[in-house]
Structure formats: C-alpha cells, structure tokens
Design an enzyme around this catalytic site. Structure first.
Site, PDB file in Angstrom:
ATOM      1  N   GLU A  28      -6.025  -9.009   3.980  1.00  0.00           N
ATOM      2  CA  GLU A  28      -5.354  -8.410   4.958  1.00  0.00           C
ATOM      3  C   GLU A  28      -5.174  -9.397   6.236  1.00  0.00           C
ATOM      4  OE1 GLU A  28      -5.906  -4.192   5.693  1.00  0.00           O
ATOM      5  OE2 GLU A  28      -6.322  -3.907   3.438  1.00  0.00           O
TER       6      GLU A  28
ATOM      7  N   GLU B 277     -12.819  -2.102   2.486  1.00  0.00           N
ATOM      8  CA  GLU B 277     -13.242  -2.077   3.831  1.00  0.00           C
ATOM      9  C   GLU B 277     -14.389  -1.007   3.448  1.00  0.00           C
ATOM     10  OE1 GLU B 277     -10.198  -1.130   6.637  1.00  0.00           O
ATOM     11  OE2 GLU B 277      -9.268  -2.966   6.422  1.00  0.00           O
TER      12      GLU B 277
ATOM     13  N   GLU C  54       0.883  -1.188  -0.150  1.00  0.00           N
ATOM     14  CA  GLU C  54       0.022  -0.018  -0.050  1.00  0.00           C
ATOM     15  C   GLU C  54       0.982   1.286   0.014  1.00  0.00           C
ATOM     16  OE1 GLU C  54      -3.989   1.715   2.504  1.00  0.00           O
ATOM     17  OE2 GLU C  54      -2.969  -0.072   3.473  1.00  0.00           O
TER      18      GLU C  54
END
Length: 517
Positions: free
Chosen positions: A314, A182, A34
C-alpha cells in the site's frame, strides 16, 4: 559557480549501458482493489444488468483502459476489508449470497455480488496475477486454508468439488497470498510478537496444491516500525541469530506507507495547495527511500542472501475527500503533483530492486491515488485517465528489465523545505530486449533544468522521448474538460558526443527510450 542543472551548468548523468544490475520485478507496478467506496462497485463491477458494456458484470471500458498499463498483479479484497471478509459469503448464486456491513468504509451494506469468481474473472480480463489477501483478523486458519484449496486444488477434494458446484471446473493459479492486513491496526490490533506467531500458524496451513506454489506475504510494518520487521524475520528463524537462513514459512514481509504532507485529521486538498505544500508532499514521497533502506537493512541481518522479499503493498498519496462525497469512500482528485509523487516512487523502487519484489498503489479506480475515475457525481460515462495513470504507462518498459545505475558525478540540485532537503531531480534507467528506458523527473516547481546523459558501453539509436507536464501544478483531468495532463512527444532532446542532452521543463516527467548496440 552555477548550481547543477542551471542553464549554464547542465547536470551530468552517467549510465553504463553494459553493466546491468538487479532485475526490476514487474510486480512493483502492482495495483490494489478493495471493497471501498466505488473501487469495486461502479468502478470495476457494474453487474450483468447494466447498460454499460460488461462481461459477467465487469466493466469493459475500465478493463480496456487498464490493459494499457500491463498490470502485473491485483491485490484484493483489502486492505482493512480483508480482515472482516469471509470468502464463502462471496461464492455461489449471487441471489443467495448473504449480505454484510462494510464497517470500515462508509458503514454501507455489502451484498457480496463481487466475490472470488468475479475477481478471478477480472484478473483474467486484465492479464494480471491475483494477489489474494486472507482474513487473519476475524477469520480462522481453516477458513483461509479452505480458500486456498477452493482456488487451487484440481482433484475431487471437498473445496474443489464446491468450486465445481459454482461453475468452475479447473483450478486457478494463485501464487500471491497475503496473511492478513495491518494486524497492528484494523487487522486485529495485535502486537508484533503475537502476529508473528499467527503468521507462522496461518502460513503452515496455507498449503501448496498440485503445481500451484504459494508466495506467502506476512503483513508487515506501518511505515518505519523497523522493530515489527525484525520480529517477523526472527519468527522465520526461531533458533535466532543474524546470518542464519530463513525457514521459509512465508516468503515475503510487507510494509505500508502513504504520502501525507498534512495530518491524519487534515491531510490537505488534492487540488487546492500552495507551492510550499507541493514541496512538502515531495519530501514525504522521497522518505520512501529511507524507509525501504531501513527495512532492507533489518532483513539483511537475518537474510543476507535476500531470499525473503520486501513488499510495499500500500502506497500513494492520501488527501481529504472531495467535497460532497462520502468520507468513508476516500474519493480524491489526482493532479500533476500526484504524477510526480508516482514517478519519484518508481525511481526509488528501481534502486531497491535487489530486495523489493512487489508494490501496490492504493487504489486502482475511484479511491485514493487512482489510475481511473469513473462517473462519480456526473451523468457522464466518460472515463478519466489520471496523471498517475500516465506515469504507470510511460514507465511500463521497466517491468522485468535489468536496472542500470545512474550516477551524478557533479551532484544534484537541492532545495530546503521546512528544514529538510529535497533533491529536485530524480532518475532511473533499465535495459531489456535491446532497448534502454530512462526516466527523468524535474521536481522544481518553477525552474527548468538540463540533463546530459553520458551513455557508456554502447551506442543508441531510434530515440523516442515523451513528456508529462502541464502549465500548473494542480492541473488535473475531469469529465467534460478534455485531458489537461497527458503525455506528448518531447522535442527537446538532442544528440551529443557522449549521448543525449535532455531539457526538463519545470515540474515535468520525461522518458527516453532508445535502441542499444
């Protein structure tokens, strides 16, 4: 009667070498990169003007180290960053790319010098498949649809022509595509039902171009929110009813779960912890098994043939940041405790090979449970391979192998931890290309144990064994200190009438590889 695993009562593990189970997808050994802290900038990417060896700005010593893990896929650009990232800002001449604020991670300015072409070049250098996470939170359906076309279309379409203007003639193959991240939180604060409708809409316009076939991954639950998964499964089958075939707008749903023994406000130190803290951490890690089983049970109701995959994109330990570092950069050390968290996760993943199709540890370089630490807060250019790196490398032989069931007829040792039970021996096995690979973890902080491998349905030869352990639970690797935690040959393995006897020192991870006939 002595407890299983005591010196006078070895643990018996039965493995039928000739009874293969579901194939362990190599993609459960996936990674995550990320735009967060120094994962991209200073980790993977240093720019073409750097005096560090690089190719197009990509740091070659990091690439070379990661090749040893046979990384199957790499998820990018987030994470929370994905839902504020607009891909057109990261293509074209670097000096002309607009800047933006990375509001999630450190409130720093992002110059977009690492974008789509740089990411695809990184994947090619690593030999990894790209997993691109699109922007649902602040983006548009057209924006994501155009990005798919830009990457994967080969004719003279508008986006293919734009890609050629930016120096790439042929399209890339990009299979894995994330529909946001998310959405229950940083990806838009949506309800499950609202996101399910968005996922159906975005999936509709993320089209297959040419021979490229997308594997669309709907952004799933936070931990044990099984209702979220059920909502996504129902959205695949709007006519309702358990047992009906899913419609296939998206091919997988995800879930996120981090191992945090403390609280979100005070997660605990990566390197300063008590023995009780160690056990609490492993209890949290072991919960992954219940979590995957719960989501799988929900999915089985709507998809009994397991056509829809489960993706844990994740996972990993999350500690307080190291003192003196930017709190928004999530930089933490990585000890033997983290390695044992990883080894037990993989045993759990292997056990769920019939439904779990991908997993991505957070994150690959300099962030959370990283494989590699670069030169943060030091003038050294030495790369640090973390204990977790070595678990990935030692376990690489499980990728795309047939899982083998491991049975313990006499039971396993159990330890009480704050009113919960922790099984202190973990194991898994697989076979591929005429070899078996067995992974064994002794999680007991202070006591060794012995495992008798009762290997049935074949005979083994050319036995190779390795061990990862250290004198202390908090042992870790750092620049200038030499490797405190690294694998070595394990000598405490002997042949028996029925297979092999393996001695497991306290807090250790051992792999046994052998040819099977």
């Amino acid at each position: 009667m002595p407890a299983p695993g005591s010196p006078s009562a070895p643990i018996t593990a039965i493995i039928n070498l000739d009874v293969p189970g579901p194939v362990i997808s190599r993609h459960i050994y996936g990674h995550f990169a990320e735009h967060l802290g120094r994962c991209i900038y200073g980790g993977f990417y240093v720019g073409e003007d750097s005096d560090l060896p690089n190719e197009g700005g990509i740091r070659l010593d990091v690439v070379e180290a990661l090749r040893g893990l046979r990384i199957p896929n790499l998820r990018w650009p987030g994470g929370c960053f994905a839902d504020e990232y607009h891909w057109r800002d990261g293509v074209g001449p670097r000096q002309e790319r607009p800047r933006m604020v990375n509001s999630h991670w450190g409130d720093v300015v992002e110059d977009n010098s690492f974008g789509t072409h740089e990411f695809m070049a990184l994947c090619e250098l690593l030999g990894a498949e790209p997993y691109v996470n699109g922007n649902v939170g602040s983006g548009t359906v057209r924006e994501m649809s155009d990005w798919v076309e830009y990457l994967t279309r080969g004719d003279d379409s508008p986006m293919a022509a734009l890609r050629r203007e930016h120096g790439r003639d042929e399209p890339w193959q990009v299979k894995f595509w994330g529909l946001g991240n998310e959405p229950w939180g940083c990806g838009g604060n949506m309800t499950a039902s609202h996101y399910a409708e968005e996922a159906r809409r975005y999936a509709t316009y993320c089209r297959d171009h040419g021979e490229n076939r997308l594997y669309r991954i709907a952004a799933g639950a936070n931990s044990d929110d099984y209702a979220w998964t059920e909502t996504l499964m129902k959205a695949l089958n709007p006519l309702g009813g358990c047992g009906r075939d899913p419609r296939g707008l998206y091919q997988a749903v995800s879930v996120h779960y981090y191992t945090i023994p403390g609280t979100w406000q005070d997660k605990g130190s990566a390197t300063e912890f008590t023995e009780q803290d160690y056990y609490r951490t492993l209890v949290k890690a072991a919960y992954t098994d219940e979590l995957l089983r719960g989501h799988s049970n929900v999915m089985d109701c709507y998809d009994p043939e397991k056509k829809v995959g489960l993706v844990l994109d994740e996972w990993g330990t999350w500690w307080n940041v190291e003192e003196g570092t930017n709190p928004g950069f999530l930089y933490q050390q990585n000890t033997l405790r983290d390695a044992l968290v990883a080894s037990t996760h993989f045993d759990i993943f292997h056990a769920h090979a019939d439904r779990l199709v991908m997993a991505n540890i957070a994150q690959t370089v300099n962030v959370l449970q990283a494989m590699i630490l670069t030169d943060i807060n030091t003038d050294s250019r030495e790369l640090v391979l973390t204990p977790t790196y070595h678990v990935f490398e030692m376990n690489a032989g499980h990728q795309d192998a047939a899982s083998l069931r491991v049975d313990f007829p006499g039971g396993l040792p159990v330890r009480a931890v704050d009113g919960e039970e922790l099984t202190t021996v973990s194991a898994s096995a697989s076979s591929k290309d005429g070899r078996v690979l067995i992974s064994l973890s002794n999680l007991d902080a202070g006591e060794p144990t012995t495992v008798d491998l009762d290997l049935r349905g074949g005979t083994v030869s050319d036995v190779r064994t390795r061990i990862l352990t250290a004198g202390e639970l908090d042992a870790h690797n750092a620049p200038g200190r030499g490797a405190q935690v690294q694998p070595v040959v394990h000598e405490q393995v002997t042949a028996t009438e029925r297979g092999l006897r393996v001695e497991l020192p306290a807090h250790s991870f051992v792999t046994v590889s052998a040819a099977v006939a």
